[in-house]
Design an enzyme around this catalytic site. Sequence first.
Site, PDB file in Angstrom:
ATOM      1  CG  ASP A 156      -1.801  -1.190   1.347  1.00 22.11           C
ATOM      2  OD1 ASP A 156      -2.297  -1.629   0.299  1.00 22.11           O
ATOM      3  OD2 ASP A 156      -1.994  -1.690   2.470  1.00 22.11           O
TER       4      ASP A 156
ATOM      5  CG  ASP B 133       0.344   5.385   6.887  1.00 21.54           C
ATOM      6  OD1 ASP B 133      -0.451   5.026   7.762  1.00 21.54           O
ATOM      7  OD2 ASP B 133       0.043   5.502   5.697  1.00 21.54           O
TER       8      ASP B 133
ATOM      9  CD  GLU C  58      -1.024  -1.443   7.443  1.00 24.68           C
ATOM     10  OE1 GLU C  58      -1.727  -1.648   6.448  1.00 24.68           O
ATOM     11  OE2 GLU C  58      -1.231  -0.517   8.241  1.00 24.68           O
ATOM     12  CD  GLU C  59       2.688   1.676   7.619  1.00 26.15           C
ATOM     13  OE1 GLU C  59       3.238   1.678   6.490  1.00 26.15           O
ATOM     14  OE2 GLU C  59       1.462   1.755   7.775  1.00 26.15           O
TER      15      GLU C  59
ATOM     16  CG  ASP D 293      -2.975  -0.432  10.835  1.00 22.27           C
ATOM     17  OD1 ASP D 293      -2.191   0.511  10.583  1.00 22.27           O
ATOM     18  OD2 ASP D 293      -3.946  -0.704  10.111  1.00 22.27           O
TER      19      ASP D 293
ATOM     20  CG  LEU E 106      -2.785   6.907  11.026  1.00 22.62           C
ATOM     21  CD1 LEU E 106      -3.203   7.323  12.443  1.00 22.62           C
ATOM     22  CD2 LEU E 106      -2.075   8.057  10.346  1.00 22.62           C
ATOM     23  CG  ASP E 107      -7.645   1.072  10.552  1.00 22.57           C
ATOM     24  OD1 ASP E 107      -7.461   0.233   9.656  1.00 22.57           O
ATOM     25  OD2 ASP E 107      -8.768   1.515  10.869  1.00 22.57           O
TER      26      ASP E 107
ATOM     27  CD  GLU F 124      -5.814  -4.085   9.075  1.00 22.41           C
ATOM     28  OE1 GLU F 124      -5.799  -2.894   8.704  1.00 22.41           O
ATOM     29  OE2 GLU F 124      -5.750  -5.045   8.269  1.00 22.41           O
TER      30      GLU F 124
END
Length: 339
Positions: free
Chosen positions: A70, A76, A99-100, A120, A122-123, A282
Amino acid sequence: MAAQTSKIDDVAATDFETLTSFVMKEHANQELVVFLNAMQTSLKFIVRAVRKAGIADLYGLAGTENSSGDDVKKLDLLSDEVMIDCLKKSGACALLVSEEQEEPIVVPEATRGSLCVAFDPLDGSSNIDCNVSTGTIFSVFQKTSEGEPCAADILKPGTDMVCAGYCMYGSAIDLCITFMNGVHRFTLDDSIGEFVYIGPLTFPAKNKTIYSCNEGNYQLWDANIQQSVELFKNPSDGSKPYSARYVGSMVSDVHRTILYGGIFLYPADKKSTKGKLRLLYEGLPMASIIEQAGGVASTGMFQGSVQRILDVVPEHIHDRCPIIMGCERDCSKVLALYD
């Protein structure tokens, strides 16, 4: 809840409960107390960054991609850096999954604890530039193996979690946490800089009729998911159609689903056969919160069977799964189509 709120608003009140005092009183695991203290510090940093995003030139893309391919926003990256820094320094964590970040982060031995944390940072970050609510999601596991921390320490079913939570950055800053004994809701009081306990979070006694999904993927869904959405829009018993609500930030959509009732769906489809949402940071934490609030969290038909999300074991740290979660009334309507 009204009595608790009036205490907070009373400047002479001294007996309201903060996150720190609540956790210290309710939980015997002191390492978890230290972890949540570090977590709330990182959340306050993110709150400040989100509020100042336009002023500080934090809108827009950072020109990179994350572990899932993404596009990454500037916020983020900042949120990720803040969380990693706070958690590594806390002395409570052994392994971090973000996630990053492509690979898990092993905390240096000098500041290592025993908790394995996935998050995560910053969802819903695709909504940042238009000022729509975003959030942070996290899950916590206990390291039980000997030796250096590794991915295997966190590749476990959700039933092994010791804590899960999310923080929503909206008109108010709500932090909702479960220790697998119900869901506890806290709101940030800017005047004292503390998350203040405002009560348990549960599905309402009378659920509203709301369905939440990205109907742009309708043509890619299986026939049962398509049929269930059609039934929400055109109930077979002639009752009032359900209202459609979809923000595109999982934290916002799940938070609303618990507060008002209804159902949130992000199913597998022809393009994303394992769904789009990630398990560790998530699916699993949100499934735990949904269940602890009195709801249902299922994968729908996934890898040949209908499964409880909390029973799914991730194959790798960025593994995905389909999501069907909400009140029992509405989830049962969807799952019955698979019988």
